[in-house]
Design an enzyme around this catalytic site. Structure first.
Site, PDB file in Angstrom:
ATOM      1  N   GLY A  74       0.810  -1.213   0.000  1.00 33.61           N
ATOM      2  CA  GLY A  74       0.000   0.000   0.000  1.00 33.61           C
ATOM      3  C   GLY A  74       0.844   1.264   0.000  1.00 33.61           C
ATOM      4  N   THR A  75       1.941   1.245   0.742  1.00 37.39           N
ATOM      5  CA  THR A  75       2.794   2.441   0.831  1.00 37.39           C
ATOM      6  C   THR A  75       3.362   2.789  -0.537  1.00 37.39           C
ATOM      7  OG1 THR A  75       3.349   1.904   3.115  1.00 37.39           O
ATOM      8  CG2 THR A  75       4.877   3.366   1.945  1.00 37.39           C
ATOM      9  N   ASN A 147      -7.918   3.357   9.044  1.00 43.07           N
ATOM     10  CA  ASN A 147      -7.331   2.169   9.673  1.00 43.07           C
ATOM     11  C   ASN A 147      -7.450   2.178  11.193  1.00 43.07           C
ATOM     12  OD1 ASN A 147      -5.501   4.328   8.681  1.00 43.07           O
ATOM     13  ND2 ASN A 147      -4.003   3.372  10.024  1.00 43.07           N
ATOM     14  N   GLN A 175      -7.889  -0.709   3.649  1.00 42.50           N
ATOM     15  CA  GLN A 175      -8.672  -1.352   4.724  1.00 42.50           C
ATOM     16  C   GLN A 175     -10.066  -1.778   4.256  1.00 42.50           C
ATOM     17  OE1 GLN A 175      -7.454  -2.345   7.506  1.00 42.50           O
ATOM     18  NE2 GLN A 175      -5.567  -1.154   7.710  1.00 42.50           N
ATOM     19  N   SER A 195      -3.545  -3.550  -0.495  1.00 43.71           N
ATOM     20  CA  SER A 195      -2.396  -4.249   0.073  1.00 43.71           C
ATOM     21  C   SER A 195      -2.808  -5.674   0.451  1.00 43.71           C
ATOM     22  CB  SER A 195      -1.932  -3.489   1.316  1.00 43.71           C
ATOM     23  OG  SER A 195      -0.883  -4.178   1.929  1.00 43.71           O
ATOM     24  N   HIS A 197      -1.517  -7.942   2.511  1.00 41.62           N
ATOM     25  CA  HIS A 197      -1.430  -8.512   3.869  1.00 41.62           C
ATOM     26  C   HIS A 197      -2.604  -8.101   4.755  1.00 41.62           C
ATOM     27  CE1 HIS A 197       0.380  -5.128   6.362  1.00 41.62           C
ATOM     28  NE2 HIS A 197       0.662  -4.670   5.167  1.00 41.62           N
ATOM     29  N   THR A 233      11.999  -6.907 -11.615  1.00 41.25           N
ATOM     30  CA  THR A 233      11.435  -8.253 -11.772  1.00 41.25           C
ATOM     31  C   THR A 233      10.283  -8.430 -10.800  1.00 41.25           C
ATOM     32  OG1 THR A 233      13.547  -9.118 -12.485  1.00 41.25           O
ATOM     33  CG2 THR A 233      11.994 -10.727 -11.592  1.00 41.25           C
ATOM     34  N   CYS A 319       4.204   3.095  16.966  1.00 44.55           N
ATOM     35  CA  CYS A 319       5.115   3.393  18.050  1.00 44.55           C
ATOM     36  C   CYS A 319       6.407   3.942  17.457  1.00 44.55           C
ATOM     37  CB  CYS A 319       5.388   2.060  18.728  1.00 44.55           C
ATOM     38  SG  CYS A 319       6.350   2.144  20.170  1.00 44.55           S
TER      39      CYS A 319
HETATM   40  N1  PLP Z   1      -2.971   2.662   3.888  1.00 43.08           N
HETATM   41  C1  PLP Z   1      -3.640   2.248   4.970  1.00 43.08           C
HETATM   42  C2  PLP Z   1      -5.005   2.785   5.241  1.00 43.08           C
HETATM   43  C3  PLP Z   1      -3.077   1.306   5.830  1.00 43.08           C
HETATM   44  O1  PLP Z   1      -3.754   0.893   6.906  1.00 43.08           O
HETATM   45  C4  PLP Z   1      -1.773   0.827   5.553  1.00 43.08           C
HETATM   46  C5  PLP Z   1      -1.113  -0.125   6.468  1.00 43.08           C
HETATM   47  O2  PLP Z   1      -1.379  -0.159   7.639  1.00 43.08           O
HETATM   48  C6  PLP Z   1      -1.117   1.290   4.393  1.00 43.08           C
HETATM   49  C7  PLP Z   1      -1.741   2.212   3.587  1.00 43.08           C
HETATM   50  C8  PLP Z   1       0.251   0.779   4.024  1.00 43.08           C
HETATM   51  O3  PLP Z   1       0.175  -0.479   3.434  1.00 43.08           O
HETATM   52  P1  PLP Z   1       1.470  -1.443   3.406  1.00 43.08           P
HETATM   53  O4  PLP Z   1       1.658  -1.948   4.793  1.00 43.08           O
HETATM   54  O5  PLP Z   1       1.100  -2.520   2.433  1.00 43.08           O
HETATM   55  O6  PLP Z   1       2.598  -0.611   2.910  1.00 43.08           O
END
Ligand code: PLP
Length: 367
Positions: A74-75, A147, A175, A195, A197, A233, A319
């Site tokens: 996600g980041t 989140n 989310q 994302s 995970h 890749t 944290c």
């Molecule tokens: N956006 C939201 C709303 C999230 O809750 C998170 C992760 O907690 C992210 C983005 C980031 O995703 P990733 O952990 O896959 O980089």
């Protein structure tokens, strides 16, 4: 106490337990020889696995497979859209809601953070007023669900407003899947990010949905993978795992059951401590998130005691340097620093049972 050494995991918004079938799919993919860009049989076989996974992810989200660009999570997906649009010159200004994840919010000048109301929803009137004077092409970033509180944002209204002013919308949907029955594409956003995970897939893989032809200058330059949008890749095992998790989420997610459990939990928390405060309850939320404060006990203290008793939960904010800062999300909702500093987040999911939550409430009530 959670029984002997059996821990109880109530932190699905941080990361959801991986599906056992995903572990199997990933480990099998790790053993596959071949680079997806190679023309030989081995390469084509890996390419096939990636495209099957793209198909599964696209079905979960409800978009054409051709609109999906895989990223490392996600980041990276959020960063790619924001920096990519700025670097290509497609947008000159960025705005976001005040409650975005740092992977969005930290790209945006604090003067362009749009406030939220005390229910945790973006203030559409303020957005309207701010955008009224907006001349240059711009991007508005607003998440589907927060989140920390689970509060859903009025994305369709935001998209309409922004499109009327000629802007683009990035919706961080990380989310969303499996926690709401929303139809993602009807939200009207130009870019959506996900994302794996958070849905029982592997960590380190995610995607962008490109619902717009706007030019994104790639952040990663190299071999031109993902139609020149994200070189490098492909993380084939991760992508295969994302695909498997998407299939399993589509087949097994039970939003109704999870939201019933969440409601039952919240009723029990308030029965145990009538002065506890649950945030975002007045607005529409995803099914699985409860953010609750008990006055006079810091989040940190609660987390440590709960951890020792066998429960994994979170404070709103990550944290940093060993100290938990009060959540920017709760502060943006007008919650005082003291109360925000005594809040914790409980996020549940497919494996959570009422008996686990009952045990949690029993311990929580003694904090
Ligand atoms: N956006 C939201 C709303 C999230 O809750 C998170 C992760 O907690 C992210 C983005 C980031 O995703 P990733 O952990 O896959 O980089």
């Amino acid at each position: 106490m959670a029984s002997d050494n059996q821990r109880i995991y109530l932190d699905y918004n941080a990361t959801a337990p991986i599906f056992p079938d995903v572990v199997q799919a990933v480990s099998q993919a790790l053993g596959n020889l071949g680079n997806a860009s190679s023309i030989h049989t081995e390469g084509r076989s890996v390419r096939g696995a990636i495209e099957d996974a793209r198909d599964s992810v696209s079905k979960l989200i409800g978009v054409p497979a051709s609109t999906i660009v895989f990223s490392s999570g996600g980041t990276e997906a959020n960063t790619t859209v924001i920096r990519g649009l700025i670097n290509s010159g497609a947008v000159h200004e960025i705005f976001c809601s005040a409650i975005e994840h740092p992977s969005v919010r930290d790209h945006v000048n604090p003067e362009h953070h749009i406030p939220v109301d005390n229910r945790g929803q973006i203030d559409l009137e303020q957005l309207h007023n701010i955008l009224r004077g907006q001349e240059a092409p711009f991007l508005m970033c607003v998440m589907l669900a927060n989140n920390e509180t689970g509060v859903l944002q009025p994305i369709r209204d935001v998209s309409t407003l922004v499109h009327e002013r000629g802007g683009l919308v990035l919706c961080d949907c990380v989310q969303g899947p499996g926690k709401s029955d929303l139809d993602f594409i009807s939200l009207g956003a130009d870019f959506l990010t996900f994302s794996a995970h958070k849905i029982g897939g592997p960590q380190g893989i995610g995607c962008i949905v490109m619902n717009s032809n706007s030019e994104l200058e790639p952040i990663l330059i190299g071999g031109g993978q993902e139609k020149e949008r994200r070189s490098g890749t492909e993380n084939a095992p991760g992508i295969v795992g994302f695909g498997a998790a998407a299939r399993l989420t589509a087949e097994t997610s039970n939003v109704g059951k999870v939201s019933e459990l969440r409601d039952q939990l919240e009723a029990a928390l308030l029965e145990a401590k009538s002065d506890a405060i649950i945030f975002g309850r007045e607005g529409e939320r995803i099914a699985n998130t409860t953010n609750v404060a008990i006055l006079g006990t810091s989040s940190e203290r609660q987390l440590i005691k709960l951890d020792l008793a066998g429960f994994a939960v979170s404070a709103g904010s990550a944290c940093s340097s060993g100290k938990i800062a009060p959540s920017h999300v709760l502060l943006a909702m007008g919650v005082s620093e003291e109360i925000a500093g005594s809040a914790i987040r409980i996020s549940i999911g497919r494996e959570t049972s009422w008996s686990e939550l009952e045990k949690f409430v029993e311990i929580w009530a003694t904090l």
